[in-house]
Design a protein around this motif. Structure first.
Motif, PDB file in Angstrom:
ATOM      1  N   ASN A   3      23.619 -17.712   6.679  1.00 39.37           N
ATOM      2  CA  ASN A   3      23.451 -17.014   7.944  1.00 39.37           C
ATOM      3  C   ASN A   3      23.295 -18.042   9.068  1.00 39.37           C
ATOM      4  N   TYR A   4      24.414 -18.482   9.628  1.00 42.82           N
ATOM      5  CA  TYR A   4      24.383 -19.521  10.658  1.00 42.82           C
ATOM      6  C   TYR A   4      23.782 -19.026  11.970  1.00 42.82           C
ATOM      7  N   GLU A   5      23.846 -17.741  12.224  1.00 37.61           N
ATOM      8  CA  GLU A   5      23.202 -17.185  13.425  1.00 37.61           C
ATOM      9  C   GLU A   5      21.694 -17.409  13.348  1.00 37.61           C
ATOM     10  N   ARG A   9      19.168 -20.153  15.616  1.00 31.04           N
ATOM     11  CA  ARG A   9      17.915 -19.814  16.298  1.00 31.04           C
ATOM     12  C   ARG A   9      16.752 -20.671  15.782  1.00 31.04           C
ATOM     13  N   GLN A  10      16.728 -20.902  14.473  1.00 33.00           N
ATOM     14  CA  GLN A  10      15.651 -21.710  13.898  1.00 33.00           C
ATOM     15  C   GLN A  10      15.740 -23.164  14.363  1.00 33.00           C
ATOM     16  N   LEU A  11      16.952 -23.720  14.392  1.00 34.98           N
ATOM     17  CA  LEU A  11      17.099 -25.109  14.824  1.00 34.98           C
ATOM     18  C   LEU A  11      16.743 -25.262  16.300  1.00 34.98           C
ATOM     19  N   GLU A  12      17.151 -24.306  17.123  1.00 32.13           N
ATOM     20  CA  GLU A  12      16.772 -24.346  18.543  1.00 32.13           C
ATOM     21  C   GLU A  12      15.258 -24.400  18.700  1.00 32.13           C
ATOM     22  N   GLU A  34      17.817 -25.742   4.331  1.00 30.60           N
ATOM     23  CA  GLU A  34      18.323 -24.404   4.624  1.00 30.60           C
ATOM     24  C   GLU A  34      19.780 -24.142   4.246  1.00 30.60           C
ATOM     25  N   VAL A  35      20.578 -25.177   4.104  1.00 36.28           N
ATOM     26  CA  VAL A  35      21.987 -24.988   3.747  1.00 36.28           C
ATOM     27  C   VAL A  35      22.129 -25.234   2.247  1.00 36.28           C
ATOM     28  N   LEU A 140      25.603 -25.892  15.035  1.00 35.31           N
ATOM     29  CA  LEU A 140      24.321 -26.566  14.879  1.00 35.31           C
ATOM     30  C   LEU A 140      24.351 -27.957  15.497  1.00 35.31           C
ATOM     31  N   VAL A 141      25.479 -28.644  15.408  1.00 31.10           N
ATOM     32  CA  VAL A 141      25.613 -29.958  16.055  1.00 31.10           C
ATOM     33  C   VAL A 141      25.520 -29.802  17.571  1.00 31.10           C
TER      34      VAL A 141
END
Length: 153
Positions: A3-5, A9-12, A34-35, A140-141
């Protein structure tokens, strides 16, 4: 399916500083956690012309340095385009840091038109990275680069 969406949000939320080293280290740890099905996640930085030097990473010890004319990371830096490889053992100039790695996804990181470095993900699973994974990791990058002052390093 990842779930990249949600990961975006988590990385932000995780990247709460502008410091490149902190954000790079946090990003690597986050990706490994996470991946699914990764055995290496890390940054290579261009600190000398046409050469990538090892930066923050998670996984086994890595190869260093990597010239732009060698391997999947070098291809990404040289072409300034994401490289998605289903079987790294089929790549003639692949640099084998970990013989268990089978698939690789490398995203170049550009700052002001220059290669700052690359994000390199390895997997022990052949064909691990899909187009969806590529788009998700590229997003994500972008979150990493938007959150980080890459000119201050």
């Amino acid at each position: 399916m990842t779930n990249y969406e949600l990961l975006a949000r988590q990385l932000e939320a995780l990247l709460d500083t502008r410091d490149w080293l902190t954000n790079a280290a946090q990003t690597c740890a986050f990706l490994m956690q996470e991946v699914p099905r990764l055995n290496w996640a890390g940054f290579y930085l261009q600190r000398q012309p046409e050469t990538l030097s090892l930066g923050p990473f998670q996984g086994k010890p890595a190869c260093n340095p990597i010239p732009f004319d060698k391997g999947v990371c070098g291809d990404a830096a040289r072409s300034r385009a994401t490289q998605r490889v289903d079987d790294v053992h089929a790549v003639a100039d692949h640099i084998a840091c970990d013989a268990a790695s089978r698939a690789e996804l490398v995203v170049p990181i550009m700052v002001a038109g220059h290669v700052w470095g690359v994000l390199d993900l390895d997997s022990p699973v052949e064909g691990r990275f899909s187009e969806e994974d590529q788009a998700g990791i590229e997003r994500l990058v972008r979150i990493f680069t938007d959150a980080t002052d890459l000119r201050a390093w």
